[in-house]
Design an enzyme around this catalytic site. Structure first.
Site, mmCIF file in Angstrom:
data_model
loop_
_atom_site.group_PDB
_atom_site.id
_atom_site.type_symbol
_atom_site.label_atom_id
_atom_site.label_comp_id
_atom_site.label_asym_id
_atom_site.label_seq_id
_atom_site.Cartn_x
_atom_site.Cartn_y
_atom_site.Cartn_z
ATOM 1 N N ASP A 66 -5.902 5.700 0.867
ATOM 2 C CA ASP A 66 -6.010 4.156 0.583
ATOM 3 C C ASP A 66 -7.316 3.642 0.554
ATOM 4 O OD1 ASP A 66 -3.744 1.304 0.560
ATOM 5 O OD2 ASP A 66 -5.912 1.180 1.066
ATOM 6 N N HIS A 83 1.502 -1.162 0.139
ATOM 7 C CA HIS A 83 -0.228 0.200 0.015
ATOM 8 C C HIS A 83 1.148 0.869 0.315
ATOM 9 C CE1 HIS A 83 -3.733 -2.428 0.552
ATOM 10 N NE2 HIS A 83 -3.237 -3.305 0.990
HETATM 11 C C1 G50 Z 1 -6.493 -8.519 1.392
HETATM 12 C C2 G50 Z 1 -6.725 -9.359 2.083
HETATM 13 C C3 G50 Z 1 -8.215 -9.650 1.562
HETATM 14 C C4 G50 Z 1 -9.207 -9.136 0.172
HETATM 15 C C5 G50 Z 1 -8.252 -8.164 -0.425
HETATM 16 C C6 G50 Z 1 -6.845 -8.440 0.202
HETATM 17 C C7 G50 Z 1 -8.257 -7.516 -1.843
HETATM 18 C C8 G50 Z 1 -7.765 -5.683 -1.582
HETATM 19 C C9 G50 Z 1 -8.794 -4.720 -1.576
HETATM 20 O O1 G50 Z 1 -6.046 -7.067 0.439
HETATM 21 O O2 G50 Z 1 -10.221 -7.002 -1.933
HETATM 22 C C10 G50 Z 1 -9.242 -4.188 -0.610
HETATM 23 C C11 G50 Z 1 -9.132 -4.123 0.433
HETATM 24 C C12 G50 Z 1 -9.894 -4.198 1.844
HETATM 25 C C13 G50 Z 1 -11.064 -2.957 1.504
HETATM 26 C C14 G50 Z 1 -11.043 -2.940 -0.159
HETATM 27 C C15 G50 Z 1 -9.976 -2.983 -0.837
HETATM 28 O O3 G50 Z 1 -11.788 -2.600 2.569
HETATM 29 O O4 G50 Z 1 -6.893 -10.600 2.915
HETATM 30 O O5 G50 Z 1 -10.011 -9.165 -0.375
#
Ligand code: G50
Length: 468
Positions: free
Chosen positions: A120, A23
Site C-alpha cells: 500500500d 485500502h
Molecule cells: C487521507 C487524508 C489525506 C490525504 C489522503 C488520505 C491521501 C491518499 C493518498 O487518504 O492523499 C496517500 C495518503 C498517504 C500517503 C500517500 C498517499 O502516505 O486524510 O491526503
C-alpha cells in the site's frame, strides 16, 4: 511449465494492505485478479486489526480462497500521543510503518520464495528499505485516483520549492506538469498544508521513494481518467517515475456478497432510476446536526432513498439508535420515504440495481470506481483527505457534481433545502445520466477479453521478469 504469454508460470506474490476498508478492499480484489492469472498469493494481515468490517472481510476472503495463505504480522504497540494522531486508521498506518523492520524475517521465510510484493502506498518508504535489502521487487498499489497520484508524485517539489513557512508556498493552485486541470489548493486536505505534520512528512517520504519501487498499480482506467493516465503512462512528465499500470476497474469478488442486511428486496419494489443511494464510506461520521439536515434534504427532494447512516469513526463503537440521532418526528418522515441502514452494506449490489438513479457520495475512490462501473451519476460531497480531488475527476468527466461550497466535514452545516435542491438537479439531469452510461461502457471494455485490465497485469509480469 509455460503460459500462453510464454512466461514461467510460477509467481508467488505477497500483498501488504494498509488499514481501512478503502485500502483493504482493492487489495483483495487485486488478489482475485492475480489468482485468475495463476499467481500464488500470500496475504499479510496486520494485527491487531482496527475495525470489525476489516476483520470480517479478511475472514470471508480467506474462506472463499483457501489457496491463499495468510501471514499474520503482529505490530509493535504505539502510543497515540507519540504519533500525535487521533484517527485510528492513520495511527495504524504509522504503527505498520514503525514495525516494518520486522517484515524482513517474515518475507524471507516464505516458501516458495516470493517473486514480488505489492505494498500500500501509505507504507511504501518504510517497506521499500526492507525489500531493497532482500532484493525483493516491490510494487505499489495506489488505492486512489491517478489525479491524486500525480499530486502525490509532484508534492515534494512544491514543498521544497520555497523556504517560507505556511501554506502560502502553494499559491492558489497547483499545476502538475502535463495534468489537465490545475488542482486548487482549497482541494487539498488541511493536513497536507501543514508541512510539519507527521502525515505530510510520511506523504513526502513516500513520494520520494517512488523512484525506488518497481512500478505503481492504480485502480483506474482510461475511460475514467484519460488525461491523468496518459500523462503518467505515456507522457513521462515526471522524472524518475517507474512504470504505471492502470489495472482498474478492480471488480468485487463473489464472497463480498455476505452483508448482514440487504436493501435489495426493498429496491425491487421501486421504479427504475427513482432511488438515491446515500453513503459516506466506512470511516467518516457526520455530526448529528448534519445528519438531521441530510435527512430533511432527502425527504424534501421527493425521491426515495437508501441511506447508510454513520455517527462513529470505528464501527465497533456504533451504539446510537436512529431515534437518538434523528429524533422521533424526522425519523418517521425518513422511514416513510426511504430505507435507513446502519450496517456495512454491499454497495456494489445496491449500485447495480436498476432502481438506483443517483449516488450521494463522499468520493472515496472505491465508491467512485463502483459508481463509474454502474453508470450511476454522483452528487459528490467530499468529507476529507483525497476526496475533493476525486470529486474533481467526476465533475471533470461530466458525470456528476462536486459540491465544493459545502466544504470539508464539519466546516459548515449544509441546510436540508440546499441538499434537496441538489438531489433534484442530480436526479433530473439527462446529460449526467448519458455521460455516466458511456463511462460504464468503457469500464466494461477495460475488463473484457484483451482489455486494459488483462494487458496491464501481463505488462506487470513482464516488468517483474526484467528485474530477475
Ligand atoms: C487521507 C487524508 C489525506 C490525504 C489522503 C488520505 C491521501 C491518499 C493518498 O487518504 O492523499 C496517500 C495518503 C498517504 C500517503 C500517500 C498517499 O502516505 O486524510 O491526503
Amino acid at each position: 511449465m509455460s503460459n500462453s504469454d510464454g512466461m514461467h508460470s510460477h509467481r508467488h506474490v505477497a500483498l501488504l494492505p494498509s488499514s481501512g476498508m478503502g485500502h483493504l478492499l482493492p487489495f483483495l480484489r487485486l488478489a482475485g485478479s492475480l489468482i485468475s492469472q495463476r499467481c500464488q498469493v500470500t496475504l499479510i494481515t496486520t494485527h491487531p486489526i482496527v475495525s470489525l468490517a476489516e476483520s470480517q472481510l479478511i475472514s470471508a476472503f480467506l474462506s472463499a480462497f483457501p489457496q491463499v495463505s495468510e501471514k499474520k504480522f503482529t505490530l509493535l504497540p504505539l502510543d497515540p500521543l507519540t504519533a500525535n494522531c487521533n484517527d485510528p486508521f492513520k495511527l495504524q498506518w504509522e504503527t505498520i510503518r514503525r514495525s516494518a523492520h520486522l517484515l524482513s524475517p517474515l518475507l524471507s521465510s516464505l516458501s516458495p520464495p516470493l517473486s514480488f510484493i505489492i505494498t500500500d502506498m501509505t507504507l511504501m518508504s518504510s517497506v521499500v528499505s526492507v525489500t531493497a535489502n532482500l532484493c525483493l521487487p516491490n510494487y505499489i498499489l495506489f488505492t486512489t485516483s491517478a489525479r491524486m497520484f500525480s499530486l502525490f508524485a509532484y508534492f515534494p517539489s512544491i514543498a521544497e520549492s520555497k523556504t517560507d513557512g505556511g501554506s502560502s508556498r502553494f499559491g492558489d493552485e497547483i499545476r502538475v506538469p502535463g495534468l489537465g486541470s490545475p488542482i486548487p489548493v482549497s482541494s487539498l486536505p488541511s493536513t497536507l498544508l501543514d508541512l510539519n505534520s507527521f502525515f505530510t512528512k510520511n506523504f513526502s517520504d513516500n513520494s520520494r521513494s517512488i523512484k525506488n519501487v518497481n512500478g505503481v498499480l492504480i485502480n483506474s482506467f482510461e475511460g475514467l481518467e484519460k488525461q491523468s493516465l496518459e500523462m503518467l503512462t505515456v507522457g513521462k512528465a515526471m522524472e524518475g517515475l517507474p512504470p504505471v499500470f492502470p489495472v482498474g476497474p478492480l471488480l468485487p469478488l463473489e464472497f463480498e456478497g455476505q452483508s448482514s442486511f440487504s436493501p435489495l428486496k426493498w429496491l425491487e419494489g421501486q421504479k427504475e432510476r427513482s432511488v438515491v443511494y446515500v453513503s459516506f464510506g466506512s470511516r467518516t461520521p457526520m455530526s448529528k446536526e448534519q445528519i438531521r439536515e441530510l435527512g430533511t434534504g432527502l425527504v424534501l427532494s421527493g425521491y426515495k432513498f437508501v441511506w447508510v447512516v454513520k455517527s462513529k469513526v470505528v464501527d465497533k463503537e456504533e451504539d446510537e439508535s436512529l431515534d437518538e440521532i434523528l429524533g422521533q418526528e424526522l425519523k418517521e418522515k425518513v422511514m416513510n420515504n426511504g430505507l435507513v441502514v446502519k450496517e456495512w452494506v454491499n454497495q456494489w449490489k445496491i449500485l447495480s440495481h436498476k432502481a438506483v438513479g443517483g449516488f450521494i457520495s463522499h468520493c472515496g475512490w472505491n465508491s467512485v470506481v463502483e459508481a463509474a462501473w454502474h453508470g450511476v451519476p454522483v452528487l459528490g460531497w467530499p468529507q476529507h483527505g483525497d476526496q475533493m480531488i476525486n470529486a474533481e475527476v467526476i465533475e471533470g468527466g461530466g458525470w456528476g457534481l462536486c459540491m465544493k461550497s459545502w466544504g470539508w466535514v464539519s466546516d459548515i452545516v449544509v441546510k436540508g433545502e440546499e441538499i434537496g435542491d441538489r438531489i433534484k438537479e442530480l436526479m433530473g439531469s439527462e446529460t449526467l445520466k448519458s455521460t455516466a452510461a458511456r463511462i460504464s461502457e468503457e469500464a466494461r471494455q477495460a475488463v473484457g477479453v484483451g482489455g486494459s485490465c488483462e494487458n496491464m497485469l501481463k505488462e506487470l509480469f513482464q516488468s517483474w521478469k526484467k528485474t530477475e
